[in-house]
Design a protein around this motif. Structure first.
Motif, PDB file in Angstrom:
ATOM      1  N   PRO A  76     -70.980  27.409 -42.001  1.00 28.39           N
ATOM      2  CA  PRO A  76     -71.039  28.820 -41.614  1.00 28.39           C
ATOM      3  C   PRO A  76     -69.909  29.246 -40.674  1.00 28.39           C
ATOM      4  CG  PRO A  76     -73.231  27.870 -41.550  1.00 28.39           C
ATOM      5  CD  PRO A  76     -72.261  26.729 -41.790  1.00 28.39           C
ATOM      6  N   TRP A  77     -69.519  28.363 -39.747  1.00 29.66           N
ATOM      7  CA  TRP A  77     -68.472  28.774 -38.816  1.00 29.66           C
ATOM      8  C   TRP A  77     -67.134  28.967 -39.517  1.00 29.66           C
ATOM      9  CZ3 TRP A  77     -63.895  26.524 -37.259  1.00 29.66           C
ATOM     10  CH2 TRP A  77     -63.686  25.180 -37.562  1.00 29.66           C
ATOM     11  N   PHE A 116     -63.017  32.916 -40.580  1.00 31.95           N
ATOM     12  CA  PHE A 116     -62.240  33.577 -41.629  1.00 31.95           C
ATOM     13  C   PHE A 116     -62.473  35.087 -41.570  1.00 31.95           C
ATOM     14  CE2 PHE A 116     -61.852  35.380 -45.858  1.00 31.95           C
ATOM     15  CZ  PHE A 116     -60.595  34.942 -46.247  1.00 31.95           C
ATOM     16  N   ALA A 117     -63.742  35.496 -41.514  1.00 33.86           N
ATOM     17  CA  ALA A 117     -64.075  36.919 -41.486  1.00 33.86           C
ATOM     18  C   ALA A 117     -63.529  37.596 -40.230  1.00 33.86           C
ATOM     19  CB  ALA A 117     -65.591  37.105 -41.574  1.00 33.86           C
ATOM     20  N   LEU A 118     -63.599  36.918 -39.107  1.00 29.61           N
ATOM     21  CA  LEU A 118     -63.067  37.470 -37.860  1.00 29.61           C
ATOM     22  C   LEU A 118     -61.562  37.699 -37.978  1.00 29.61           C
ATOM     23  CD1 LEU A 118     -63.415  38.319 -34.913  1.00 29.61           C
ATOM     24  CD2 LEU A 118     -63.158  35.908 -34.285  1.00 29.61           C
ATOM     25  N   THR A 119     -60.863  36.751 -38.550  1.00 31.06           N
ATOM     26  CA  THR A 119     -59.417  36.869 -38.725  1.00 31.06           C
ATOM     27  C   THR A 119     -59.076  38.044 -39.634  1.00 31.06           C
ATOM     28  OG1 THR A 119     -59.197  34.477 -38.432  1.00 31.06           O
ATOM     29  CG2 THR A 119     -57.323  35.632 -39.421  1.00 31.06           C
ATOM     30  N   VAL A 120     -59.784  38.153 -40.747  1.00 34.41           N
ATOM     31  CA  VAL A 120     -59.542  39.257 -41.677  1.00 34.41           C
ATOM     32  C   VAL A 120     -59.839  40.592 -40.992  1.00 34.41           C
ATOM     33  CG1 VAL A 120     -60.310  40.339 -43.831  1.00 34.41           C
ATOM     34  CG2 VAL A 120     -59.892  37.869 -43.755  1.00 34.41           C
ATOM     35  N   TYR A 132     -58.830  21.895 -41.949  1.00 35.46           N
ATOM     36  CA  TYR A 132     -58.225  23.181 -42.274  1.00 35.46           C
ATOM     37  C   TYR A 132     -58.728  24.272 -41.329  1.00 35.46           C
ATOM     38  CZ  TYR A 132     -56.829  27.133 -45.235  1.00 35.46           C
ATOM     39  OH  TYR A 132     -56.282  28.284 -45.723  1.00 35.46           O
ATOM     40  N   PHE A 133     -60.038  24.336 -41.122  1.00 32.56           N
ATOM     41  CA  PHE A 133     -60.588  25.409 -40.293  1.00 32.56           C
ATOM     42  C   PHE A 133     -60.416  25.155 -38.801  1.00 32.56           C
ATOM     43  CE2 PHE A 133     -62.286  26.786 -44.301  1.00 32.56           C
ATOM     44  CZ  PHE A 133     -62.031  28.145 -44.229  1.00 32.56           C
ATOM     45  N   ASN A 134     -60.266  23.910 -38.389  1.00 33.61           N
ATOM     46  CA  ASN A 134     -59.881  23.648 -36.994  1.00 33.61           C
ATOM     47  C   ASN A 134     -58.474  24.189 -36.740  1.00 33.61           C
ATOM     48  OD1 ASN A 134     -62.176  22.446 -35.796  1.00 33.61           O
ATOM     49  ND2 ASN A 134     -61.728  20.531 -36.836  1.00 33.61           N
ATOM     50  N   ALA A 135     -57.584  23.997 -37.712  1.00 27.66           N
ATOM     51  CA  ALA A 135     -56.233  24.553 -37.597  1.00 27.66           C
ATOM     52  C   ALA A 135     -56.288  26.079 -37.656  1.00 27.66           C
ATOM     53  CB  ALA A 135     -55.338  23.996 -38.701  1.00 27.66           C
ATOM     54  N   TRP A 136     -57.145  26.624 -38.507  1.00 28.79           N
ATOM     55  CA  TRP A 136     -57.297  28.082 -38.610  1.00 28.79           C
ATOM     56  C   TRP A 136     -57.721  28.650 -37.252  1.00 28.79           C
ATOM     57  CZ3 TRP A 136     -57.120  30.977 -43.368  1.00 28.79           C
ATOM     58  CH2 TRP A 136     -57.471  32.315 -43.222  1.00 28.79           C
ATOM     59  N   LEU A 137     -58.721  28.015 -36.638  1.00 25.64           N
ATOM     60  CA  LEU A 137     -59.211  28.463 -35.333  1.00 25.64           C
ATOM     61  C   LEU A 137     -58.122  28.356 -34.270  1.00 25.64           C
ATOM     62  CD1 LEU A 137     -61.462  29.448 -33.486  1.00 25.64           C
ATOM     63  CD2 LEU A 137     -62.231  27.067 -33.290  1.00 25.64           C
ATOM     64  N   GLU A 148     -61.603  29.460 -23.460  1.00 25.40           N
ATOM     65  CA  GLU A 148     -62.163  28.169 -23.026  1.00 25.40           C
ATOM     66  C   GLU A 148     -63.675  28.260 -22.815  1.00 25.40           C
ATOM     67  OE1 GLU A 148     -61.104  24.964 -22.621  1.00 25.40           O
ATOM     68  OE2 GLU A 148     -59.387  25.713 -23.729  1.00 25.40           O
ATOM     69  N   THR A 149     -64.122  29.349 -22.183  1.00 17.84           N
ATOM     70  CA  THR A 149     -65.555  29.524 -21.937  1.00 17.84           C
ATOM     71  C   THR A 149     -66.318  29.573 -23.256  1.00 17.84           C
ATOM     72  OG1 THR A 149     -65.153  30.676 -19.856  1.00 17.84           O
ATOM     73  CG2 THR A 149     -67.287  31.066 -20.908  1.00 17.84           C
ATOM     74  N   MET A 150     -65.792  30.323 -24.214  1.00 15.79           N
ATOM     75  CA  MET A 150     -66.456  30.438 -25.512  1.00 15.79           C
ATOM     76  C   MET A 150     -66.440  29.102 -26.247  1.00 15.79           C
ATOM     77  SD  MET A 150     -68.191  32.390 -27.473  1.00 15.79           S
ATOM     78  CE  MET A 150     -67.910  34.000 -26.778  1.00 15.79           C
ATOM     79  N   ARG A 151     -65.300  28.382 -26.194  1.00 17.60           N
ATOM     80  CA  ARG A 151     -65.206  27.083 -26.858  1.00 17.60           C
ATOM     81  C   ARG A 151     -66.215  26.106 -26.253  1.00 17.60           C
ATOM     82  NH1 ARG A 151     -60.128  25.471 -25.834  1.00 17.60           N
ATOM     83  NH2 ARG A 151     -59.244  26.585 -27.584  1.00 17.60           N
ATOM     84  N   ASP A 152     -66.328  26.109 -24.922  1.00 15.74           N
ATOM     85  CA  ASP A 152     -67.285  25.220 -24.260  1.00 15.74           C
ATOM     86  C   ASP A 152     -68.728  25.579 -24.621  1.00 15.74           C
ATOM     87  OD1 ASP A 152     -65.159  23.904 -23.074  1.00 15.74           O
ATOM     88  OD2 ASP A 152     -65.405  24.895 -21.126  1.00 15.74           O
ATOM     89  N   ALA A 153     -69.012  26.872 -24.710  1.00 18.05           N
ATOM     90  CA  ALA A 153     -70.368  27.304 -25.071  1.00 18.05           C
ATOM     91  C   ALA A 153     -70.718  26.864 -26.488  1.00 18.05           C
ATOM     92  CB  ALA A 153     -70.489  28.818 -24.930  1.00 18.05           C
ATOM     93  N   TRP A 154     -69.770  26.998 -27.426  1.00 17.23           N
ATOM     94  CA  TRP A 154     -70.018  26.553 -28.806  1.00 17.23           C
ATOM     95  C   TRP A 154     -70.204  25.036 -28.851  1.00 17.23           C
ATOM     96  CZ3 TRP A 154     -71.814  28.611 -32.927  1.00 17.23           C
ATOM     97  CH2 TRP A 154     -71.649  29.962 -33.181  1.00 17.23           C
ATOM     98  N   LYS A 155     -69.384  24.321 -28.099  1.00 20.22           N
ATOM     99  CA  LYS A 155     -69.506  22.866 -28.090  1.00 20.22           C
ATOM    100  C   LYS A 155     -70.881  22.446 -27.586  1.00 20.22           C
ATOM    101  CE  LYS A 155     -67.312  18.648 -26.445  1.00 20.22           C
ATOM    102  NZ  LYS A 155     -66.198  18.079 -25.680  1.00 20.22           N
TER     103      LYS A 155
END
Length: 106
Positions: free
Chosen positions: A12-13, A18-22, A58-63, A82-89
């Motif tokens: 899903p992520w 992808f949708a966010l980028t578009v 591929y999607f890690n590179a996309w992010l 960083e805050t958002m990345r840590d929250a997702w992790k």
């Protein structure tokens, strides 16, 4: 007998980033040419010279490319990324296998 098509995205992520980028491109935050240049450079920097299957690498590179654009255009502060990345992790590490990952609103 009907055959169900394979999902377009492995996780899903992948679809979400992808949708966010578009959406950001369509909102005029960057051109698709600019996106392609940054994404290509990110793939090269990640050493992904092999054919990609649209999975995690591929999607890690996309992010990473999207984060580069966000910082470069001052659309998001590095601390916010960083805050958002840590929250997702934290969210995915505390989610039982097979359950959907849910991010607590920050």
């Amino acid at each position: 007998m009907s055959v169900c098509p394979e999902p377009a995205f492995e996780a899903p992520w992948h679809a979400q980033v992808f949708a966010l980028t578009v959406a950001m491109n369509e909102a005029g935050h960057f051109s698709w040419t600019e996106w392609a240049e940054i994404f290509g450079a990110t793939l090269k920097a990640h050493g992904l010279a092999r054919e990609l299957d649209g999975g995690e690498d591929y999607f890690n590179a996309w992010l990473a490319a999207l984060e580069t654009l966000l910082r470069g255009r001052d659309l998001a502060k590095p601390e916010a990324i960083e805050t958002m990345r840590d929250a997702w992790k934290q969210a995915y590490l505390s989610t039982p296998h097979g359950d959907p990952v849910k991010l607590v609103r920050l």
